[in-house]
Design a protein around this motif. Structure first.
Motif, PDB file in Angstrom:
ATOM      1  N   GLU A   1       3.570   2.424   2.788  1.00 22.95           N
ATOM      2  CA  GLU A   1       4.307   3.676   2.697  1.00 22.95           C
ATOM      3  C   GLU A   1       3.329   4.844   2.768  1.00 22.95           C
ATOM      4  OE1 GLU A   1       7.290   4.116  -0.331  1.00 22.95           O
ATOM      5  OE2 GLU A   1       7.475   1.934  -0.576  1.00 22.95           O
TER       6      GLU A   1
ATOM      7  N   LYS B   1       3.148   8.949   2.311  1.00 29.73           N
ATOM      8  CA  LYS B   1       3.822  10.158   1.832  1.00 29.73           C
ATOM      9  C   LYS B   1       3.113  11.376   2.402  1.00 29.73           C
ATOM     10  CE  LYS B   1       5.364  12.710  -2.259  1.00 29.73           C
ATOM     11  NZ  LYS B   1       6.672  12.983  -1.632  1.00 29.73           N
TER      12      LYS B   1
ATOM     13  N   LYS C   1       6.916   2.722   7.532  1.00 30.89           N
ATOM     14  CA  LYS C   1       7.620   2.090   6.407  1.00 30.89           C
ATOM     15  C   LYS C   1       8.637   1.072   6.905  1.00 30.89           C
ATOM     16  CE  LYS C   1      10.417   3.191   2.319  1.00 30.89           C
ATOM     17  NZ  LYS C   1      11.021   4.299   1.523  1.00 30.89           N
TER      18      LYS C   1
ATOM     19  N   GLU D   1       0.826  -1.215   0.000  1.00 30.79           N
ATOM     20  CA  GLU D   1       0.000   0.000   0.000  1.00 30.79           C
ATOM     21  C   GLU D   1       0.858   1.262   0.000  1.00 30.79           C
ATOM     22  OE1 GLU D   1      -3.256   0.359  -0.058  1.00 30.79           O
ATOM     23  OE2 GLU D   1      -3.996  -1.681   0.286  1.00 30.79           O
ATOM     24  N   LYS D   2       0.389   2.287  -0.722  1.00 27.17           N
ATOM     25  CA  LYS D   2       0.996   3.614  -0.710  1.00 27.17           C
ATOM     26  C   LYS D   2      -0.114   4.612  -0.386  1.00 27.17           C
ATOM     27  CE  LYS D   2       4.604   2.556  -4.126  1.00 27.17           C
ATOM     28  NZ  LYS D   2       5.787   2.701  -3.283  1.00 27.17           N
TER      29      LYS D   2
ATOM     30  N   ASP E   1      -1.339   8.587   0.644  1.00 25.25           N
ATOM     31  CA  ASP E   1      -1.045  10.020   0.655  1.00 25.25           C
ATOM     32  C   ASP E   1      -1.626  10.638   1.929  1.00 25.25           C
ATOM     33  OD1 ASP E   1       0.346  10.546  -1.831  1.00 25.25           O
ATOM     34  OD2 ASP E   1      -1.532  10.019  -2.840  1.00 25.25           O
TER      35      ASP E   1
END
Length: 325
Positions: free
Chosen positions: A60, A62, A52, A26-27, A29
């Protein structure tokens, strides 16, 4: 060892002993309203890095500071609808949706870090139930340093605020302005410097952190240490994004969120006095509220407390009952 470093060490230890991670890679925001240099944003970046590490890179996050991905007033809606998976916002900014969101902005209810932590503990069950209805999951919450009153002139009482354009960022600050005879003007943190420079806003209530971040000494002259409240930021996750994580990963994130909450609160308390020193070093007059100004604010606080309880209903009373035990 600094607490943010401790978060990272715990994350590494978690990785060493954990054998199962989210397999989706998974990423997420994470939009935030405050500048990259602000301690809330720095704390979130340490949290994201720890996640992370602890998940072996399988999750992750961001961080997008300074309203660069979504403006402050857009963040909650963006996370609710899945445009972003995780976000941070000042809690009381959503009081127009439900008065419960303003439990941290009841004037003079919690005026120290210890009291703020106790209030958050009392409010957490009710807040989690409310957020669930909004398709959100609470991760952690960090207080700002105690709020003070910024002005471009000496204030002997609220009579000196008649007609002054007062920057508001939630319903509580707008209501305080109205009761003081000032004119509330909605201004996001990222737009504050410009608002002060152009005369859109002439006064506001906030911690020393905001004054320092925005160099308000370029436009204002006084900061009154009123300690009206310690407003809290909170970090929340889209419920579907949260449920997409396996149980082990959820537990890792919750553990690191707890550490981020403690690290952020410790950093806020550590910086509280330093921010005030910086205001003074840059020429601002820093002082406690005088007897008349304090009494005027006290009357406003009594009015706002009664109004909040009326709108927050049984849930608000449950928070106060738990807090006052």
């Amino acid at each position: 060892m600094k607490l943010n470093k401790l978060i990272k060490h715990i994350a590494a230890a978690t990785l060493a002993v954990s054998s199962t991670f989210a397999m989706a890679g998974e990423k997420w925001d994470m939009p935030m309203a405050y500048t990259d240099s602000n301690f809330h944003t720095q704390n979130a970046k340490a949290f994201a890095e720890a996640v992370k590490i602890a998940t072996g890179g399988e999750l992750e996050i961001k961080v997008h500071g300074g309203g660069s991905l979504f403006k402050g007033n857009e963040i909650k809606r963006a996370v609710q609808t899945g445009q972003a998976q995780i976000g941070e916002r000042i809690l009381s900014a959503h009081a127009n949706e439900d008065a419960l969101f303003a439990f941290d902005s009841v004037p003079f209810l919690a005026t120290s870090f210890e009291e703020s932590d106790a209030l958050m503990k009392a409010a957490r069950p009710e807040l989690e139930k409310l957020l669930d209805k909004h398709n959100l999951v609470l991760l952690y919450s960090v207080p700002w340093p105690p709020g003070g009153f910024y002005a471009k002139k000496e204030l002997n009482g609220t009579a000196d605020l008649q007609g002054v354009k007062f920057r508001s960022y939630n319903s509580a600050t707008a209501r305080m302005a109205e009761l003081a005879g000032a004119v509330p003007v909605q201004v996001e943190a990222a737009e504050l410097s410009q608002a002060l420079a152009t005369g859109v806003a002439e006064s506001f209530i906030s911690s020393g952190a905001t004054g320092y971040d925005r160099k308000v000494w370029e436009h204002l002259t006084h900061w009154y240490d009123v300690k009206v409240w310690l407003p809290r930021n909170y970090v929340f996750v889209n419920k579907q994004a949260w449920n997409s994580l396996d149980e082990n990963t959820q537990n890792i994130v919750k553990g690191l969120a707890l550490m981020a909450e403690k690290a952020g609160a410790a950093r806020s308390e550590q910086l509280a006095g330093w921010y005030i020193e910086q205001l003074q070093k840059n020429g601002m007059t820093v002082q406690p509220a005088g007897e008349k100004l304090a009494a005027d604010f006290g009357q406003i606080g009594d009015t706002m407390t009664a109004e909040w309880l009326k709108h927050a209903g049984d849930s608000g009373q449950a928070i106060l009952d738990a807090y006052n035990k």
